[in-house]
Design a protein around this motif. Sequence first.
Motif, PDB file in Angstrom:
ATOM      1  N   MET A   1      -6.200  14.247  13.784  1.00 47.64           N
ATOM      2  CA  MET A   1      -7.395  14.599  13.003  1.00 47.64           C
ATOM      3  C   MET A   1      -7.064  15.214  11.660  1.00 47.64           C
ATOM      4  O   MET A   1      -7.854  15.146  10.727  1.00 47.64           O
ATOM      5  CB  MET A   1      -8.203  15.622  13.785  1.00 47.64           C
ATOM      6  N   ASP A   2      -5.912  15.880  11.577  1.00 43.82           N
ATOM      7  CA  ASP A   2      -5.525  16.495  10.314  1.00 43.82           C
ATOM      8  C   ASP A   2      -4.713  15.539   9.460  1.00 43.82           C
ATOM      9  O   ASP A   2      -4.047  15.950   8.503  1.00 43.82           O
ATOM     10  CB  ASP A   2      -4.737  17.787  10.546  1.00 43.82           C
TER      11      ASP A   2
ATOM     12  N   ASN B   1       1.152   7.897  -3.942  1.00 45.23           N
ATOM     13  CA  ASN B   1       1.131   8.358  -2.557  1.00 45.23           C
ATOM     14  C   ASN B   1       0.009   7.615  -1.836  1.00 45.23           C
ATOM     15  O   ASN B   1      -1.162   7.941  -1.992  1.00 45.23           O
ATOM     16  CB  ASN B   1       0.940   9.875  -2.473  1.00 45.23           C
ATOM     17  N   GLY B   2       0.386   6.611  -1.061  1.00 46.26           N
ATOM     18  CA  GLY B   2      -0.582   5.797  -0.324  1.00 46.26           C
ATOM     19  C   GLY B   2      -0.668   6.173   1.137  1.00 46.26           C
ATOM     20  O   GLY B   2      -1.149   5.395   1.955  1.00 46.26           O
ATOM     21  N   ALA B   3      -0.182   7.368   1.463  1.00 45.04           N
ATOM     22  CA  ALA B   3      -0.179   7.815   2.858  1.00 45.04           C
ATOM     23  C   ALA B   3      -1.567   8.259   3.292  1.00 45.04           C
ATOM     24  O   ALA B   3      -2.399   8.640   2.479  1.00 45.04           O
ATOM     25  CB  ALA B   3       0.803   8.972   3.029  1.00 45.04           C
ATOM     26  N   ASP B   4      -1.812   8.228   4.586  1.00 40.41           N
ATOM     27  CA  ASP B   4      -3.055   8.781   5.118  1.00 40.41           C
ATOM     28  C   ASP B   4      -3.096  10.284   4.870  1.00 40.41           C
ATOM     29  O   ASP B   4      -4.148  10.844   4.589  1.00 40.41           O
ATOM     30  CB  ASP B   4      -3.169   8.506   6.630  1.00 40.41           C
ATOM     31  N   ARG B   5      -1.935  10.946   5.015  1.00 38.98           N
ATOM     32  CA  ARG B   5      -1.939  12.394   4.916  1.00 38.98           C
ATOM     33  C   ARG B   5      -0.718  13.041   4.271  1.00 38.98           C
ATOM     34  O   ARG B   5      -0.818  14.063   3.627  1.00 38.98           O
ATOM     35  CB  ARG B   5      -2.094  12.974   6.339  1.00 38.98           C
ATOM     36  N   ARG B   6       0.448  12.446   4.434  1.00 36.01           N
ATOM     37  CA  ARG B   6       1.678  13.151   4.103  1.00 36.01           C
ATOM     38  C   ARG B   6       1.810  13.407   2.601  1.00 36.01           C
ATOM     39  O   ARG B   6       1.504  12.559   1.787  1.00 36.01           O
ATOM     40  CB  ARG B   6       2.888  12.330   4.576  1.00 36.01           C
TER      41      ARG B   6
ATOM     42  N   PHE C   1     -21.573   8.508  -6.481  1.00 40.02           N
ATOM     43  CA  PHE C   1     -20.122   8.500  -6.281  1.00 40.02           C
ATOM     44  C   PHE C   1     -19.718   9.486  -5.193  1.00 40.02           C
ATOM     45  O   PHE C   1     -20.313  10.551  -5.051  1.00 40.02           O
ATOM     46  CB  PHE C   1     -19.411   8.885  -7.577  1.00 40.02           C
ATOM     47  N   MET C   2     -18.645   9.145  -4.492  1.00 37.89           N
ATOM     48  CA  MET C   2     -18.094  10.037  -3.475  1.00 37.89           C
ATOM     49  C   MET C   2     -17.185  11.070  -4.145  1.00 37.89           C
ATOM     50  O   MET C   2     -16.537  10.771  -5.142  1.00 37.89           O
ATOM     51  CB  MET C   2     -17.195   9.276  -2.479  1.00 37.89           C
ATOM     52  N   TYR C   3     -17.108  12.242  -3.562  1.00 36.91           N
ATOM     53  CA  TYR C   3     -15.991  13.151  -3.845  1.00 36.91           C
ATOM     54  C   TYR C   3     -15.570  13.722  -2.499  1.00 36.91           C
ATOM     55  O   TYR C   3     -16.406  13.978  -1.629  1.00 36.91           O
ATOM     56  CB  TYR C   3     -16.343  14.222  -4.875  1.00 36.91           C
ATOM     57  N   HIS C   4     -14.271  13.846  -2.303  1.00 44.76           N
ATOM     58  CA  HIS C   4     -13.806  14.132  -0.945  1.00 44.76           C
ATOM     59  C   HIS C   4     -12.352  14.563  -0.899  1.00 44.76           C
ATOM     60  O   HIS C   4     -11.612  14.420  -1.871  1.00 44.76           O
ATOM     61  CB  HIS C   4     -13.993  12.890  -0.057  1.00 44.76           C
ATOM     62  N   CYS C   5     -11.963  15.036   0.286  1.00 45.39           N
ATOM     63  CA  CYS C   5     -10.555  15.273   0.562  1.00 45.39           C
ATOM     64  C   CYS C   5      -9.918  13.911   0.803  1.00 45.39           C
ATOM     65  O   CYS C   5     -10.449  13.090   1.535  1.00 45.39           O
ATOM     66  CB  CYS C   5     -10.395  16.146   1.797  1.00 45.39           C
ATOM     67  N   HIS C   6      -8.735  13.669   0.195  1.00 45.96           N
ATOM     68  CA  HIS C   6      -8.091  12.358   0.356  1.00 45.96           C
ATOM     69  C   HIS C   6      -7.101  12.308   1.510  1.00 45.96           C
ATOM     70  O   HIS C   6      -6.361  11.336   1.659  1.00 45.96           O
ATOM     71  CB  HIS C   6      -7.444  11.880  -0.949  1.00 45.96           C
ATOM     72  N   ILE C   7      -7.087  13.345   2.353  1.00 44.85           N
ATOM     73  CA  ILE C   7      -6.461  13.143   3.665  1.00 44.85           C
ATOM     74  C   ILE C   7      -7.459  12.249   4.387  1.00 44.85           C
ATOM     75  O   ILE C   7      -8.608  12.631   4.626  1.00 44.85           O
ATOM     76  CB  ILE C   7      -6.225  14.489   4.380  1.00 44.85           C
ATOM     77  N   LEU C   8      -7.049  11.023   4.666  1.00 45.62           N
ATOM     78  CA  LEU C   8      -8.050  10.016   5.041  1.00 45.62           C
ATOM     79  C   LEU C   8      -8.775  10.363   6.332  1.00 45.62           C
ATOM     80  O   LEU C   8      -9.951  10.054   6.483  1.00 45.62           O
ATOM     81  CB  LEU C   8      -7.398   8.640   5.117  1.00 45.62           C
ATOM     82  N   GLU C   9      -8.093  11.040   7.257  1.00 42.49           N
ATOM     83  CA  GLU C   9      -8.765  11.435   8.497  1.00 42.49           C
ATOM     84  C   GLU C   9      -9.781  12.553   8.229  1.00 42.49           C
ATOM     85  O   GLU C   9     -10.800  12.620   8.905  1.00 42.49           O
ATOM     86  CB  GLU C   9      -7.730  11.848   9.559  1.00 42.49           C
ATOM     87  N   HIS C  10      -9.517  13.413   7.260  1.00 43.97           N
ATOM     88  CA  HIS C  10     -10.526  14.416   6.887  1.00 43.97           C
ATOM     89  C   HIS C  10     -11.741  13.731   6.269  1.00 43.97           C
ATOM     90  O   HIS C  10     -12.884  14.072   6.568  1.00 43.97           O
ATOM     91  CB  HIS C  10      -9.939  15.429   5.904  1.00 43.97           C
ATOM     92  N   GLU C  11     -11.476  12.763   5.415  1.00 44.95           N
ATOM     93  CA  GLU C  11     -12.572  12.008   4.794  1.00 44.95           C
ATOM     94  C   GLU C  11     -13.417  11.325   5.869  1.00 44.95           C
ATOM     95  O   GLU C  11     -14.652  11.403   5.861  1.00 44.95           O
ATOM     96  CB  GLU C  11     -11.964  10.986   3.832  1.00 44.95           C
TER      97      GLU C  11
END
Length: 477
Positions: free
Chosen positions: A208-209, A239-244, A440-450
């Motif tokens: 989840m994180d 950086n194309g990672a989901d989270r790292r 438009f969206m604004y969000h955390c780019h940790i994809l699971e957080h999004e």
Amino acid sequence: TVYNNYFYDEPVYDLHDGGYVPLEHADVPEQPLNVPAVLKPDKVDGNDVWYTIRAQAGETQILPGQKTKTWGYNASLLGQTIVLKDGVHYHVHIVNDLPEVTTLHWHGLNIPGPITDGGPHAPVYPGKSRDIEFTLNQPAQTDWIHPHPCPNTARQVWQGLAAAVVVTDDIEGKLPFPRDYGVDDIPVVLQDRSYHDNQLDYDADYDMDGTLGKYMLVNGTINGVFDVTTQRVRLRMLNGADRREYRLHFSDDHEFTQIASDGGVLPEPVQMKKVMLTAAERAEVIVDFGDYKPGDRVQLMTDDMPVMTFAIGDFERDDTVLPAHLVDIEDWQPTPGLPVEKTVMSGMDDEVLLDGKLFDMQRIDRRQQVGTVVDWDVTNTNEMDGGMIHPFHMHGCHFLILSRNGHAPYPNEHGFKDTVGVNAGETVRIRVKFDVLGVFMYHCHILEHEDTGMMAQIEAYDPDQPQTYHLLSMDDL
Ligand code: C2O
Ligand code: CU
Ligand code: CU
């Protein structure tokens, strides 16, 4: 000055919770680094260019033995690089050959929302297509495309959907930068993945994180080697990672020069030995291999793990010196009378929230008039277990970074950005201007957080051009 520092708060990097997965060395032979082909237009007519982008499933030889089932854009994995030019009018035919709904988001392009921009309101159903068009109006930079269907963005990116977008313009075109694509100018798409009998298994690795993988890939290649045939090489690191987060440096601490960040060329080149990229951030760097000799090898590392290898060959001497000043950054002054906007990223795991709420596709959370310049305070309140960095991203615009907890931004943050890593307990003040209309969206780019809902929507409006938007709901996806 040569900076030898990641700038970020060290404790928040990898101590975020019990779920951190360290990178491991992959016992896979070296292989040539994949450098994606450049996507060819279907048609060019004066200032109009047509492309087809096809989201497709395929198989890719990533590990020895069985091929891995992967997804990509006009490729089995990741995608062909899309080269766009400022001022050109583009027509894009988006085809979904996948077995599920997706969207095509242009991360970093200032184009109208919510449809053209390709967020969750622009589904492309399986077997169907969608046509968009836009005139590009922004400076040279490295951007990317990736899916954005709520709440499946993270899994679709994990499966392989992501491709580099190279924006060019006449100003960057005159600077003495390497720009021979594939030779001295390459995308370096950084991702991490784990495999189970050579296959991806998102559910098995899900966190989840932010889902982490054991192995490091560049452009989809594990243990990739790039042959250096010119003294200077430009790396478009993404950086194309989901989270790292990646903490990048060379194995011999060789220095390099950052010339651009998310929103284009920096005002001044920054000499450094280390650079950290949080999810979705980009850094273009020039590496001068002039002090190596043919046969030498040097590795790009993240912490103590090799990312890829540069194998030095023969090249002609290149004494190009970068100018001390690269481009002028527009001096935006805040529009008088407008308060500082405040936005708060909080929590971890299933408690993540943006401004105390979870995302709702039918709720517009705030509005900003196009052309106005507004300062925003972006706060990461999270201090649990040492906290974690939330990379804050806005669609439809770029911003300037004014300060971090009242201190000067990092030395490589003097240009335009669309994503900024916010340390735990930190408030980053940014200066925001929209030039195009849209939701438009604004969000955390940790994809699971999004995907969990750490995301909100802003309408960029013009009182003289009122719009009505048909906002979809999650049931439409
Ligand atoms: Cu990379 Cu909402 O985007
Ligand atoms: Cu985006
Ligand atoms: Cu986050």
